[in-house]
Write a protein that holds these residues in place. Structure first.
Motif, short mmCIF file in Angstrom:
data_model
loop_
_atom_site.label_atom_id
_atom_site.label_comp_id
_atom_site.label_asym_id
_atom_site.label_seq_id
_atom_site.Cartn_x
_atom_site.Cartn_y
_atom_site.Cartn_z
N VAL A 88 0.88 -1.16 0.00
CA VAL A 88 0.00 0.00 0.00
C VAL A 88 0.92 1.22 0.00
O VAL A 88 1.61 1.48 0.99
N ILE A 89 0.96 1.91 -1.12
CA ILE A 89 1.88 3.04 -1.25
C ILE A 89 1.08 4.34 -1.33
O ILE A 89 0.18 4.47 -2.16
N SER A 90 1.38 5.26 -0.45
CA SER A 90 0.77 6.59 -0.51
C SER A 90 1.68 7.51 -1.28
O SER A 90 2.90 7.50 -1.08
N ILE A 91 1.07 8.32 -2.14
CA ILE A 91 1.83 9.33 -2.89
C ILE A 91 1.40 10.69 -2.35
O ILE A 91 0.22 11.03 -2.38
N ILE A 92 2.37 11.42 -1.84
CA ILE A 92 2.08 12.75 -1.32
C ILE A 92 2.90 13.76 -2.11
O ILE A 92 3.84 13.39 -2.83
N GLY A 93 2.55 15.02 -1.97
CA GLY A 93 3.30 16.05 -2.69
C GLY A 93 2.41 17.23 -2.99
O GLY A 93 1.18 17.10 -3.02
N SER A 94 3.02 18.37 -3.24
CA SER A 94 2.22 19.58 -3.42
C SER A 94 1.49 19.57 -4.75
O SER A 94 1.77 18.75 -5.63
N SER A 95 0.56 20.47 -4.88
CA SER A 95 -0.27 20.58 -6.07
C SER A 95 0.61 20.80 -7.30
O SER A 95 1.53 21.60 -7.27
N VAL B 260 -1.63 3.73 7.33
CA VAL B 260 -2.04 2.62 6.47
C VAL B 260 -0.96 2.15 5.49
O VAL B 260 -0.90 0.98 5.14
N SER B 261 -0.07 3.05 5.09
CA SER B 261 0.85 2.68 4.01
C SER B 261 2.00 1.81 4.46
O SER B 261 2.49 1.93 5.58
N SER B 262 2.43 0.96 3.54
CA SER B 262 3.68 0.24 3.77
C SER B 262 4.84 1.12 3.33
O SER B 262 5.97 0.95 3.76
N ARG B 263 4.55 2.07 2.46
CA ARG B 263 5.60 2.96 1.94
C ARG B 263 4.97 4.28 1.51
O ARG B 263 3.81 4.30 1.11
N VAL B 264 5.74 5.33 1.60
CA VAL B 264 5.26 6.65 1.17
C VAL B 264 6.22 7.19 0.11
O VAL B 264 7.45 7.03 0.23
N ILE B 265 5.62 7.79 -0.92
CA ILE B 265 6.41 8.42 -1.98
C ILE B 265 6.10 9.91 -1.95
O ILE B 265 4.93 10.29 -1.96
N PHE B 266 7.13 10.72 -1.90
CA PHE B 266 6.93 12.18 -1.94
C PHE B 266 7.36 12.68 -3.30
O PHE B 266 8.53 12.58 -3.68
N MET B 267 6.40 13.21 -4.04
CA MET B 267 6.71 13.74 -5.38
C MET B 267 6.90 15.24 -5.32
O MET B 267 6.22 15.94 -4.58
N ASN B 268 7.85 15.70 -6.11
CA ASN B 268 8.11 17.13 -6.18
C ASN B 268 8.56 17.46 -7.59
O ASN B 268 9.51 16.86 -8.11
N GLN B 269 7.85 18.38 -8.22
CA GLN B 269 8.20 18.84 -9.56
C GLN B 269 8.52 17.72 -10.54
O GLN B 269 9.52 17.74 -11.25
N GLY B 270 7.65 16.70 -10.55
CA GLY B 270 7.75 15.68 -11.58
C GLY B 270 8.74 14.56 -11.34
O GLY B 270 8.98 13.74 -12.23
N VAL B 271 9.31 14.53 -10.14
CA VAL B 271 10.17 13.39 -9.79
C VAL B 271 9.85 12.93 -8.37
O VAL B 271 9.25 13.66 -7.59
N ILE B 272 10.27 11.70 -8.05
CA ILE B 272 10.15 11.23 -6.68
C ILE B 272 11.34 11.81 -5.91
O ILE B 272 12.49 11.53 -6.22
#
Ligand SMILES: Nc1ncnc2c1ncn2[C@@H]1O[C@H](COP(=O)(O)OP(=O)(O)OP(=O)(O)O)[C@@H](O)[C@H]1O
Ligand SMILES: [Mg+2]
Length: 256
Positions: A33-40, A216-228
């Motif tokens: 379960v991967i959550s993807i977070i990051g600004s608009s 809930v997540s097993s892992r979190v990905i933080f995206m910023n300006q089109g990259v992880i």
């Protein structure tokens, strides 16, 4: 032994001349379960839409269970797969959006049954049985014959999730499924997603609910300006962020 479900390699996506995904790499095991977070505007929705081939992409590869999604590569030549192949691949993933997009003239059960009858070619009786099972699972057994207009936003979103899951996808994609809901309706939808996670459903979810991502997540990905920009264990990410950008993002988010 866990098995690789999804592999994204150097994913690049442009809208016109603007590059919005600038080389995204990500490997996901079955059951994660991967959550993807990051600004608009960081590319979260675009990434999900590429996985589901709702968007074309110009570079890189997306492999689902080892199979190239959308394009085939022979040597240096890259060719879009046939629409039939793409439709089949699209059915491997289920997607739920901020806007539930239920058909207003169909009941909850009919909304869930539609894909089962039209795409999976099940009989109406078989489809009805599956729809009832999933509506029950999302706590809406008694609302099967209600129309969307007779349901709350939270209930409509749960129907939309049941509709996607009923198709038996290998991977569920959730894009801010609680963002359009009144605060008091958010919990019931997150509870449904938690239940699916506990069942071992593989999920990629874009969320602004930081507490939920943390729990809930097993892992979190933080995206910023089109990259992880940073990824890892939720506890590490939220409690000991490594990059300045994530530190800044968490200050403005709901996690505290
Ligand atoms: N159809 C489109 N045409 C042109 N540009 C687009 C289109 N869709 C998105 N973009 C641009 O692509 C970038 C990434 O958008 P995306 O929707 O993936 O961001 P996001 O991380 O999901 O943001 P949010 O948190 O606001 O939903 C943004 O700069 C956006 O303006
Ligand atoms: Mg988005």
């Amino acid at each position: 032994m866990s098995k690789i479900l999804l592999e994204i390699q150097g994913l690049r996506k442009q809208y016109g001349t603007v590059e919005v995904l600038k080389g995204v790499d990500c490997t996901m095991q079955e059951g994660e379960v991967i959550s993807i977070i990051g600004s608009s505007g960081s590319g979260k929705t675009t990434m999900l839409r590429c996985i589901n081939m709702l968007e074309e992409f110009q570079g890189g590869r997306i492999l689902l269970e080892g199979e190239d999604i959308g394009y085939e590569q022979s040597g240096t030549v890259r060719k879009r797969k046939s629409e039939k192949d793409i439709a089949r691949q699209r059915a491997l993933t289920g997607m739920a959006f901020q806007q539930f997009n239920l058909f207003p003239h169909m009941t909850a059960a009919e909304n869930v049954m539609l894909g089962l009858v039209k795409v999976k070619k099940l009989s109406r009786d078989e489809a009805r049985a599956i729809a009832e099972k999933w509506l029950d699972r999302v706590g809406l057994a008694s609302r099967a014959d209600h129309y969307p207009g007779q349901l709350s936003g939270g209930q409509q979103q749960r129907v939309a999730i049941a509709r996607a899951i009923a198709m038996n996808p290998r991977l569920m994609l959730f894009d801010e499924v609680t963002s359009a809901l009144d605060p008091e309706l958010v919990g019931e939808v997150l509870q449904v997603i938690k239940g699916l996670a506990a069942d071992g459903m593989s999920m990629l979810l874009v969320t602004h609910e930081m507490r939920f991502a943390y729990e809930v997540s097993s892992r979190v990905i933080f995206m910023n300006q089109g990259v992880i920009c940073e990824e890892g264990d939720p506890k590490e990410m939220f409690l000991r962020p490594k990059t300045e950008r994530l530190v800044e993002f968490l200050k403005t988010s709901s996690f505290n």
